[in-house]
Write an enzyme that holds these catalytic residues in place. Structure first.
Site, PDB file in Angstrom:
ATOM      1  N   GLN A   1      28.024 -16.650  33.579  1.00  0.00           N
ATOM      2  CA  GLN A   1      27.821 -16.161  32.347  1.00  0.00           C
ATOM      3  C   GLN A   1      27.846 -14.749  32.314  1.00  0.00           C
ATOM      4  O   GLN A   1      28.066 -14.169  31.223  1.00  0.00           O
ATOM      5  CB  GLN A   1      26.734 -16.924  31.759  1.00  0.00           C
ATOM      6  CG  GLN A   1      26.871 -18.339  31.177  1.00  0.00           C
ATOM      7  CD  GLN A   1      25.675 -18.931  30.349  1.00  0.00           C
ATOM      8  OE1 GLN A   1      25.080 -19.916  30.771  1.00  0.00           O
ATOM      9  NE2 GLN A   1      25.343 -18.297  29.238  1.00  0.00           N
TER      10      GLN A   1
ATOM     11  N   ARG B   1      20.905 -22.171  24.631  1.00  0.00           N
ATOM     12  CA  ARG B   1      21.718 -21.757  23.675  1.00  0.00           C
ATOM     13  C   ARG B   1      20.421 -21.063  22.404  1.00  0.00           C
ATOM     14  O   ARG B   1      20.342 -21.546  21.395  1.00  0.00           O
ATOM     15  CB  ARG B   1      22.086 -22.878  22.737  1.00  0.00           C
ATOM     16  CG  ARG B   1      23.033 -22.780  21.668  1.00  0.00           C
ATOM     17  CD  ARG B   1      23.685 -23.751  20.999  1.00  0.00           C
ATOM     18  NE  ARG B   1      24.822 -23.261  20.354  1.00  0.00           N
ATOM     19  CZ  ARG B   1      26.104 -24.236  20.299  1.00  0.00           C
ATOM     20  NH1 ARG B   1      26.068 -25.231  20.951  1.00  0.00           N
ATOM     21  NH2 ARG B   1      26.978 -23.715  19.580  1.00  0.00           N
ATOM     22  N   CYS B   2      19.994 -19.970  23.083  1.00  0.00           N
ATOM     23  CA  CYS B   2      18.871 -19.239  22.233  1.00  0.00           C
ATOM     24  C   CYS B   2      18.963 -17.975  22.714  1.00  0.00           C
ATOM     25  O   CYS B   2      19.230 -17.709  23.953  1.00  0.00           O
ATOM     26  CB  CYS B   2      17.590 -19.862  21.940  1.00  0.00           C
ATOM     27  SG  CYS B   2      16.410 -20.101  23.242  1.00  0.00           S
TER      28      CYS B   2
ATOM     29  N   GLU C   1      23.802 -19.389  18.259  1.00  0.00           N
ATOM     30  CA  GLU C   1      22.642 -20.046  18.748  1.00  0.00           C
ATOM     31  C   GLU C   1      21.424 -20.400  17.611  1.00  0.00           C
ATOM     32  O   GLU C   1      20.650 -21.144  17.977  1.00  0.00           O
ATOM     33  CB  GLU C   1      21.652 -19.113  19.955  1.00  0.00           C
ATOM     34  CG  GLU C   1      22.841 -18.706  21.211  1.00  0.00           C
ATOM     35  CD  GLU C   1      22.374 -17.760  22.177  1.00  0.00           C
ATOM     36  OE1 GLU C   1      22.685 -17.990  23.206  1.00  0.00           O
ATOM     37  OE2 GLU C   1      21.443 -17.006  21.735  1.00  0.00           O
TER      38      GLU C   1
END
Ligand code: FAD
Lengths: 806, 287
Positions: free
Chosen positions: A237, A384-385, A760
């Site tokens: 990522q 996802r945040c 997110e």
């Protein structure tokens, strides 16, 4: 020439710029199965690596015998910690300032830990040989419960830290203590709580879960010994950061390392960190002189690569009798597993957890976080945040509901009463963040109206009466949730990872025929960057999005950037894209003016062209200017049309939203049915409404999974329970309700295009809405809080505890 | 997640398969749809050195009725069970239950023979076969024999089938016209085995239950034929007291393990709820 001029509107449509529901350009290859993932990479002579993993959660390693494994046909080598020591790679630094074993050095600290790495000609031989590596273990007492981590007699997990009283984030109080992190006004908060009319206290646990991307982690390392060049393809990522880290720990000069992230099948934070598999593949390639591939299987992914959450949050919230919140306190016990491998900006060992005052104007607050070691896998990533933001959001949204029960007030009303008001922005929170913009009341009112909130409450009242009369065995719950995120890390002044400031970048080249390529420092894992960043540029420079290629993920070609996680791509790289576009436009304007023989200031940009002010028939299109950039630039100007921007955001952005969930619960079986879910998101300027909707659908589905079933749990021996998709809840279309999406638009005042990021939000906001709904279903029976995940048996247990089961 | 190596055989007759089993003993495993065996091989919980694939044996396919018995070939897929007009008309509990197994992809490959043969307590078909009073035809080196589904299951993955036998057919006495049946299964998600499930088959005569059978899935090491529970229904009008008794008697014989679906007491409770709901629905379906 220029006779038929299309209208401004037509030309805008032709660009497919910002605001257009442009179809994802990525999908053509994905839906045909033509993506190119790491495991699709095949190089001549490539070998395969596989791990021998520890069956024990805590054990000393007495010996490792490789003989039988080495005798398997096709096996080339077996690496252990002893082989890595001479090159100083038995341990590696983590992103959190700790160190982590690459291969078990003397002991293991969690089940599934990497003990040896077998390299063979094919996967079958590697897997056969891995079974034959004989490891002799001596079991040690296992520490599973984080609440017992700092007991005086707790087992010593990290012998390498023995006697170290100072960690990366300050003093350590105990051999299993990692750090204490404190923010806010402790005395002021205590005083507010002590003097309050009403005080609500609750332990809110956010269970250990796993991002579980569809594609597991993996890499291919290829060391070219002739020119000393290492190429590393992987599920990264943050490819640029991986290159820098690889150079620092391998001592290969950075210009001799090329890191490539090909297509990535979902990351969700799981692919931010550095894993032993990467290091072992690189070492193996260096030693053997051929490419080496390592790909995790699903069980390995769930067992050993980064988990998320595992926060035990004790909250106290105080209010006046009429419901004005007066103070908030939170203590977090954070279970980090055997090594501290959280992926947070350096100065934030608990991420941005201090966003936990949420969307409310709370005058005083205090947060303290204690991180501890246990015999579990390391991680603690932002699933996802943004960093620890879902934990914070879940915490405050549950606490506000708990307070509402205590006040006997409607949870929506309590929220409306305490929201930060529109005119208070930019708003500085009690825990130190400056919220850029928001209009919470409008969003909440729209949400309540759309779902007919009052009618829902009336229906619920009737349902409860019918239930009491024995006419139904189903209870209805309404979950109200509101969230404020903090995304787009971040300003270099306070955000860095391993000393690398968290800016991001975009480089644009406009070709002579009026098409362009843009390269960014981020990397899409499914977010659709190639679609949306082209749209930003289309609006900025007037070249149709369909004529702009967006490329990411190759450190040899893309400008340096910190990667994609924490919803930072649009806030940071998206801003860089707009800024680089503006540089292009500025130069193009000079060229256009020169071609039109007027002063620079006498032309203005209009959709896809520069027009002479007051003479609309005189213009040069961007395509014409692009060509001219390569043959007739003004005297003294360099030819070409390129620009690069490195963007250091002045602040984070603060997306927000109002979510409402309606659930029906079968009290006899604990089965829940999400009847309705409404999600209103405000992510500022909307670049592509269709992609926003898709991101919201995906995030809500993950939130559903977390709230209703996901859990990485351990038995008392530290065995991971249910680390396969049979048990780990990944919802299918059947379990997923219909999502209703909606929006308001409150642009970010400091972002060049006003965008805030959205990928997110639904995970951050969704979890609490589901959980609030389940809790709400039982509220009239006296329930204030029950822990996630709300799977069948826990829900049934709650009903049983409240005396309503048969 | 990578299986060990094995030799692959593809006989075209049952005798050929039996011969291979005889030759290789416990080193050999039959392969039908592969959707139980291959996952176990990937986890290396099964490491057979010889795989005997049954797919080429034509005689093992098909659904038919022969003189009061429904005969289902072992290689009939769960999808074929789901799509069978014969079964929909005469034995609807089978298509109903097939639809609750896994997902379409699994059902296109997974066979009914593999499902009942395996002895996995999580599989749905075994309890239903017990409720239906089915027998399994097994062919070995010494010919064929029939084993009652109610006698077939000994422990988890241990069955009455010999190592060198192939299960070729499932034979079900055609259920009485007008019977009512229901299969109630609680699961966490698509593709999950039951937290608990119950099959109920009954006939009604003038408002009274004239026959009943009940069997339970995944609440013990084997499927459970709940004989006493069913007996408590016979002769009653399926009123509350009779149903309560049946539920209690069914719960009493469960011995579930605690797992990700919940602790043992919860799974026993769910078994009771499933029995209650299946009785109600079977009664509605009867007539
Ligand atoms: C994700 C997933 C979810 C599932 N969920 C369910 C579920 O909810 N309910 C359910 O019932 N099942 C479920 N299953 C199992 C599935 O139905 C299997 O297909 C079935 O149980 C086995 O049939 P098969 O043809 O695939 O057998 P195989 O996997 O080929 O064989 C299974 C075993 O039976 C033996 N065998 C096969 N055929 C014969 C024969 N004719 N004679 C003797 N021995 C034989 C094999 O040697 C092997 O030991 C699931 C499977 C998966 C992958």
């Amino acid at each position: 020439m220029n006779a038929e001029v299309a209208s401004v509107e037509e030309r805008k449509q032709n660009l497919k710029g910002m605001g257009t529901a442009r179809r994802r350009v990525e999908d053509a290859r994905f839906v045909q199965g033509k993506g190119n993932y790491v495991d699709d990479i095949k190089l001549p002579g490539m070998l395969f690596g596989d791990f021998v993993r520890s069956p024990y959660a805590h054990a000393r390693i007495k010996s490792v015998n490789k003989e039988a494994a080495l005798a398997v046909p096709g096996v080339k080598a077996v690496l252990t910690a002893d082989d890595l020591k001479p090159v100083n790679l038995a341990w590696m630094p983590t992103l959190a300032g700790d160190v982590q074993m690459v291969l078990a050095d003397g002991k293991v600290l969690f089940q599934g830990q990497e003990v040896a790495f077998v390299i063979a000609e094919d996967r079958y031989a590697a897997s056969d040989a891995a079974e034959l590596v004989e490891v002799e273990y001596e079991e040690l007492p296992v520490l599973v419960d984080p609440f017992k981590a700092m007991d005086p007699g707790a087992p010593v997990l990290r012998e390498d830290l023995e006697g170290k009283t100072e960690g990366a984030h300050g003093p350590r109080r105990h051999h299993n203590h990692i750090f204490t992190w404190e923010v806010g006004d402790k005395d002021g908060t205590e005083k507010a709580l002590a003097e309050a009319d009403v005080l609500a206290t609750e332990l809110i646990t956010y269970q250990r879960v796993h991002p579980c991307p569809l594609e597991t982690a993996g890499c291919v390392a290829s060391m070219d010994k002739v020119n000393g060049q290492l190429t590393l393809w992987g599920t990264f990522q943050a490819p640029h950061a991986v290159r820098t880290v690889a150079s620092l720990i391998s001592t290969i000069p950075e210009h001799k390392i090329r890191v490539i992230s090909p297509d990535i099948g979902g990351g969700f934070g799981n692919k931010v960190g550095v894993y032993p598999g990467y290091i072992c593949a690189v070492v193996a390639s260096i030693v053997l002189g051929v490419p080496v591939k390592w790909i995790e299987d699903r069980i390995e992914n769930l067992q050993s690569t980064a988990f998320a959450r595992d926060y035990h949050m004790t909250g106290e919230i105080s209010a006046t009798r009429d419901g004005k919140i007066t103070g908030l306190k939170c203590h977090v016990l954070a279970d980090h597993g055997g090594f501290d491998a959280c992926a947070d900006p350096t100065k934030f060992p608990a991420g941005f957890f201090n966003i936990c005052t949420g969307s409310y104007d709370i005058p005083v607050a205090h947060v303290s976080v204690d991180g501890v070691y246990t015999n579990k896998a390391p991680g603690g990533v932002a699933y996802r945040c943004s960093f620890r933001v879902t934990e914070a959001s879940y915490f405050i949204e549950r606490m506000v509901d708990v307070l509402a029960r205590k006040l006997e007030m409607d949870p929506a009303e309590l929220r409306m009463k305490n929201f930060i008001r529109k005119e208070q922005f930019p708003y500085t929170s009690a825990l130190g963040w400056e919220y850029d913009s928001g209009d919470y009341h409008t969003a909440m009112e729209k949400a309540l109206e759309t779902v007919s909130y009052k009618a829902l409450r009336e229906e619920q009242k009737a349902n409860r009466e019918a239930f009491a009369r024995g006419e139904t065995r189903s209870l209805m719950g309404v979950g109200v949730g509101f969230f404020t995120e903090i995304v787009g890390a971040g300003p270099i002044k306070n955000c860095d990872i391993l000393g690398l400031g968290m800016f991001d970048s975009c480089e644009i080249r406009v070709h002579p025929t009026g098409s362009a390529i843009a390269r960014l420092g981020t990397i899409s894992q499914g977010q659709g960057h190639a679609t949306t960043f082209a749209q930003i540029l289309a609006s900025e420079i007037g070249i149709p999005a369909d004529q702009i290629t967006v490329e990411e993920g190759d450190t040899d070609t893309a400008p340096y950037g910190l990667g994609t996680y924490g919803s930072r791509s649009t806030p940071v790289a998206g801003a860089a894209t707009a800024m680089a576009g503006r540089k292009i436009r500025a130069k193009a304007q000079m060229i256009a003016a020169y071609l039109l023989e007027v002063h620079d200031d006498d032309v203005e940009f209009e959709v896809d062209r520069f027009v002479v002010k007051g003479a609309p028939e005189r213009f040069k299109t961007m395509a014409e200017v692009a060509f001219a950039a390569y043959n007739s630039v003004p005297p003294g100007m360099e030819p070409g049309l390129e620009a690069v921007s490195y963007y250091d955001p002045p602040n984070m952005t603060y997306p927000f939203g109002a979510y409402i969930c309606v659930v029906d619960i079968d009290v006899d079986t604990g089965v829940t049915d999400i009847r309705r879910f409404y999600a209103l998101d405000d992510c500022g300027t909307r670049i592509n409404p269709m992609i926003i909707e898709g991101q919201v659908h995906g995030g809500l589905t993950e939130a559903l999974a977390i709230a209703m079933g996901q859990e990485i749990s351990y038995d008392e021996m530290g065995n991971v329970k249910g680390a396969s998709l049979m048990d780990f809840f990944l919802p299918t279309a059947v379990e997923t309700p219909v999502w209703e999406t909606d929006f308001t638009v409150t642009p970010s005042p400091h972002h060049p295009i006003g965008a805030k990021g959205v990928g997110e939000s639904p995970n951050v906001g969704g979890v609490s809405a589901f959980s609030n709904a389940v809790n709400d279903a039982f509220a009239h029976l006296g329930l204030t809080h029950t822990q996630m995940p709300h799977d069948h048996w826990r829900v049934w247990k709650t009903a049983e505890r409240l005396g309503v089961t048969a | 997640m990578i299986p060990g190596s094995f030799e692959y055989h593809r006989p075209d007759s049952v005798d050929g398969a039996v011969a291979l089993l005889n030759e290789h003993g416990d080193e050999a495993r039959l392969l039908a749809g592969g959707h139980s065996l291959i996952p176990m091989m990937k986890l290396r919980m099964a490491v057979p050195s010889h795989i005997v694939d049954l797919q080429a044996i034509e005689s093992l396919h098909g659904i038919s009725e022969e003189g009061g018995e429904i005969v289902i070939g072992a290689l009939t897929t769960q999808h074929e069970v789901l799509a069978s007009a014969l079964l929909a008309g005469k034995c609807p509990i089978l298509p109903e239950a097939a639809a609750l197994i896994a997902d379409p992809q699994v059902r296109y490959c997974g066979t009914i023979g593999g499902n009942v043969a395996n002895g996995d307590p999580g599989n749905d078909m075994p309890a239903i076969m017990q409720a239906l009073g089915a027998t399994y035809r097994a062919v070995g080196p010494n010919g064929s024999r029939d084993i009652a589904a109610r006698d077939y299951y000994e422990a988890a993955y241990f069955t009455a089938l010999e190592e060198n036998e192939v299960l070729t057919q499932i034979r079900i006495p055609t259920p009485a016209a007008g019977h009512g049946a229901a299969y109630e299964k609680q699961k966490r998600k698509i593709g999950d085995y039951a937290t608990a499930a119950a099959a109920v088959i009954l006939t009604m005569d003038g408002g009274r239950c004239s026959s009943a059978s009940i069997a339970l899935t995944n609440v013990a090491a084997t499927p459970l034929y709940a004989e006493a529970a069913a007996a408590a229904l016979v002769g009653t009008d399926l009123g509350e007291a009779a149903v309560d008794t049946a539920v209690r008697l069914a719960e009493e014989i469960t011995e579930p393990t605690s797992d990700g679906r919940g602790p043992a007491d919860f799974r026993t409770h769910v078994a009771g709820v499933m029995v209650r709901r299946a009785i109600a629905r079977a009664q509605k379906n009867a007539g």
